[in-house]
Design a protein around this motif. Sequence first.
Motif, PDB file in Angstrom:
ATOM      1  N   ASP A 206       0.674  -1.093  -0.242  1.00  0.00           N
ATOM      2  CA  ASP A 206      -0.032   0.084  -0.192  1.00  0.00           C
ATOM      3  C   ASP A 206       0.882   1.312   0.055  1.00  0.00           C
ATOM      4  N   LEU A 207       1.978   1.211   0.614  1.00  0.00           N
ATOM      5  CA  LEU A 207       3.002   2.128   0.660  1.00  0.00           C
ATOM      6  C   LEU A 207       3.225   2.707  -0.819  1.00  0.00           C
ATOM      7  N   GLY A 208       3.785   1.611  -1.325  1.00  0.00           N
ATOM      8  CA  GLY A 208       4.385   1.947  -2.705  1.00  0.00           C
ATOM      9  C   GLY A 208       3.167   2.638  -3.672  1.00  0.00           C
ATOM     10  N   GLN A 209       1.909   1.985  -3.418  1.00  0.00           N
ATOM     11  CA  GLN A 209       0.792   2.715  -4.217  1.00  0.00           C
ATOM     12  C   GLN A 209       0.543   4.119  -3.957  1.00  0.00           C
ATOM     13  N   LYS A 210       0.823   4.425  -2.657  1.00  0.00           N
ATOM     14  CA  LYS A 210       0.852   5.834  -2.212  1.00  0.00           C
ATOM     15  C   LYS A 210       1.949   6.723  -3.019  1.00  0.00           C
ATOM     16  N   MET A 211       3.173   5.891  -2.807  1.00  0.00           N
ATOM     17  CA  MET A 211       4.266   6.912  -3.334  1.00  0.00           C
ATOM     18  C   MET A 211       3.917   6.844  -4.910  1.00  0.00           C
ATOM     19  N   GLN A 212       3.460   6.061  -5.463  1.00  0.00           N
ATOM     20  CA  GLN A 212       3.289   6.260  -6.970  1.00  0.00           C
ATOM     21  C   GLN A 212       2.273   7.405  -7.161  1.00  0.00           C
ATOM     22  N   ALA A 213       1.136   7.270  -6.197  1.00  0.00           N
ATOM     23  CA  ALA A 213       0.229   8.101  -6.390  1.00  0.00           C
ATOM     24  C   ALA A 213       0.612   9.780  -6.112  1.00  0.00           C
ATOM     25  N   VAL A 214       1.476  10.071  -5.199  1.00  0.00           N
ATOM     26  CA  VAL A 214       1.880  11.362  -4.869  1.00  0.00           C
ATOM     27  C   VAL A 214       2.632  11.648  -5.945  1.00  0.00           C
ATOM     28  N   GLY A 215       3.663  10.851  -6.722  1.00  0.00           N
ATOM     29  CA  GLY A 215       4.408  11.332  -7.904  1.00  0.00           C
ATOM     30  C   GLY A 215       3.565  11.601  -8.863  1.00  0.00           C
ATOM     31  N   GLY A 216       2.527  10.838  -9.128  1.00  0.00           N
ATOM     32  CA  GLY A 216       1.747  11.182 -10.565  1.00  0.00           C
ATOM     33  C   GLY A 216       0.863  12.229 -10.337  1.00  0.00           C
ATOM     34  N   ASN A 217       0.419  12.667  -9.008  1.00  0.00           N
ATOM     35  CA  ASN A 217      -0.477  13.762  -8.992  1.00  0.00           C
ATOM     36  C   ASN A 217      -0.859  14.214  -7.387  1.00  0.00           C
ATOM     37  N   ILE A 218       0.035  15.107  -6.817  1.00  0.00           N
ATOM     38  CA  ILE A 218       0.335  15.263  -5.687  1.00  0.00           C
ATOM     39  C   ILE A 218      -1.021  15.884  -5.199  1.00  0.00           C
ATOM     40  N   GLU A 219      -1.635  16.723  -5.625  1.00  0.00           N
ATOM     41  CA  GLU A 219      -2.744  17.335  -5.188  1.00  0.00           C
ATOM     42  C   GLU A 219      -4.047  16.047  -5.053  1.00  0.00           C
ATOM     43  N   ALA A 220      -4.344  15.414  -5.954  1.00  0.00           N
ATOM     44  CA  ALA A 220      -4.958  14.347  -5.991  1.00  0.00           C
ATOM     45  C   ALA A 220      -4.770  13.377  -4.892  1.00  0.00           C
ATOM     46  N   ALA A 221      -3.454  13.079  -4.281  1.00  0.00           N
ATOM     47  CA  ALA A 221      -3.202  12.230  -3.484  1.00  0.00           C
ATOM     48  C   ALA A 221      -3.520  12.705  -2.257  1.00  0.00           C
ATOM     49  N   ARG A 222      -3.278  14.061  -2.076  1.00  0.00           N
ATOM     50  CA  ARG A 222      -3.511  14.774  -0.810  1.00  0.00           C
ATOM     51  C   ARG A 222      -5.206  14.827  -0.391  1.00  0.00           C
ATOM     52  N   LEU A 223      -5.767  15.052  -1.612  1.00  0.00           N
ATOM     53  CA  LEU A 223      -7.433  15.224  -1.644  1.00  0.00           C
ATOM     54  C   LEU A 223      -7.852  13.408  -1.391  1.00  0.00           C
ATOM     55  N   SER A 224      -7.064  12.517  -1.629  1.00  0.00           N
ATOM     56  CA  SER A 224      -7.420  11.176  -1.485  1.00  0.00           C
ATOM     57  C   SER A 224      -7.335  10.848   0.174  1.00  0.00           C
ATOM     58  N   GLY A 225      -6.532  11.404   0.995  1.00  0.00           N
ATOM     59  CA  GLY A 225      -6.317  11.326   2.143  1.00  0.00           C
ATOM     60  C   GLY A 225      -4.694  10.789   2.396  1.00  0.00           C
ATOM     61  N   ILE A 226      -4.008  10.743   1.321  1.00  0.00           N
ATOM     62  CA  ILE A 226      -2.524  10.379   1.574  1.00  0.00           C
ATOM     63  C   ILE A 226      -1.885  11.155   2.174  1.00  0.00           C
ATOM     64  N   ARG A 227      -1.207  10.946   3.397  1.00  0.00           N
ATOM     65  CA  ARG A 227      -0.072  11.538   4.075  1.00  0.00           C
ATOM     66  C   ARG A 227       0.953  11.998   3.225  1.00  0.00           C
ATOM     67  N   VAL A 228       0.990  12.991   2.373  1.00  0.00           N
ATOM     68  CA  VAL A 228       1.927  13.158   1.252  1.00  0.00           C
ATOM     69  C   VAL A 228       3.470  13.313   1.814  1.00  0.00           C
ATOM     70  N   ASP A 229       3.419  14.156   3.082  1.00  0.00           N
ATOM     71  CA  ASP A 229       4.789  14.549   3.495  1.00  0.00           C
ATOM     72  C   ASP A 229       5.304  13.117   4.240  1.00  0.00           C
ATOM     73  N   ARG A 230       4.615  12.550   4.709  1.00  0.00           N
ATOM     74  CA  ARG A 230       5.320  10.933   5.438  1.00  0.00           C
ATOM     75  C   ARG A 230       5.606  10.111   4.437  1.00  0.00           C
ATOM     76  N   VAL A 231       4.812  10.213   3.230  1.00  0.00           N
ATOM     77  CA  VAL A 231       5.325   9.361   2.110  1.00  0.00           C
ATOM     78  C   VAL A 231       6.789   9.890   1.444  1.00  0.00           C
ATOM     79  N   LYS A 232       6.905  11.036   1.240  1.00  0.00           N
ATOM     80  CA  LYS A 232       8.036  11.741   0.969  1.00  0.00           C
ATOM     81  C   LYS A 232       9.405  11.521   1.874  1.00  0.00           C
ATOM     82  N   ILE A 233       9.138  11.774   3.280  1.00  0.00           N
ATOM     83  CA  ILE A 233      10.038  11.596   3.882  1.00  0.00           C
ATOM     84  C   ILE A 233      10.556  10.166   3.978  1.00  0.00           C
ATOM     85  N   PHE A 234       9.496   9.203   3.841  1.00  0.00           N
ATOM     86  CA  PHE A 234       9.957   7.654   3.757  1.00  0.00           C
ATOM     87  C   PHE A 234      10.867   7.570   2.758  1.00  0.00           C
TER      88      PHE A 234
END
Length: 338
Positions: A206-234
Amino acid sequence: MNATLTKEKAVTGPEITDRHRRRRLFLVLLSRYGTLVGLAAMIVVFSIRSPTTFLTLPNFLNILNQSSLTAIIAAGLTMTLVVGEFDLSIGYVASFAGLLVVGFIARDSLPVLIGVPLVLLIGAAIGTTSGFLVTKVRINAVIATLGVGTILTGVGFAYSAFPIAAGVPAEFIQISLGKLLVGIPNPIIIMIVVLAILWIILNRTDLGQKMQAVGGNIEAARLSGIRVDRVKIFAFATAGVCAALTGILLSSLLGSGTLAAADGYLLDAFAAVFLGSATLRDGEFHIVGTLVGVLIIAVGFNGLSIFGAPTFFQPIFKGAILVLAVGLSTLARRYAKA
């Protein structure tokens, strides 16, 4: 006459459409498999030119062994690029980690089993710091990571301005020079393990899917509830660990800790990752592609060395193949979508 023109248009119209469709298919195949074809072509040419030297199991193991450190650090860089960021500190982190681990073991008398994990944790902490600066302080990733790398250079000089070579135990040197399984060098095994773990993370969690979502469209990822900052820090922390591991293996190979010894891996890693982005996928960063990029560079260097090419050909080859592969891939994707 008008009837004749109408008939010609009716005939040529489908022909033009078929020609466009064939060209589009060709360019799509070129964009996805061009780098694989290039790698295969190099192997065939080198094998024909020097079958008794190039086309041997020891030489292939040598290629994998020489490319293992680049593959590890490039795989870590891939993680940051997947989330849409850059990390220009990885070469500095590798050099700093290599100096630090030898200092801990040889000068401060820490056991290898404590010194190596400790330096890996420091690498993770450095990567986490870079991620924090990028996500929380909102500093541009290029500036933040370049600044962190420069700081590490200063800290490294403060720790030891001279190479540390005395007192390095054989146990540490055997990390890179030893062989665990049927004559396969340890760095190859470590590379396979690292790349397998990162591939699983990116493609099967699931973490990998979130990483790809953040890289694909950061705003859409943020709106979908993904904690973008944590994913990037990881992602930055992972890059830090891989860079530190590369530095440790390099120091083990050299038998000493030298500041700036691994700085050159920065360009090698970027070249491999961007070559890999032109493999199998349309410009997306992924672990398998990164490995292919590393192998293209390693096979090219190996072939040039066997044929006695001057040393200055290596950077020329590296830069040329990077520009050519990425340029052709970009053009192919552009025209394929036209």
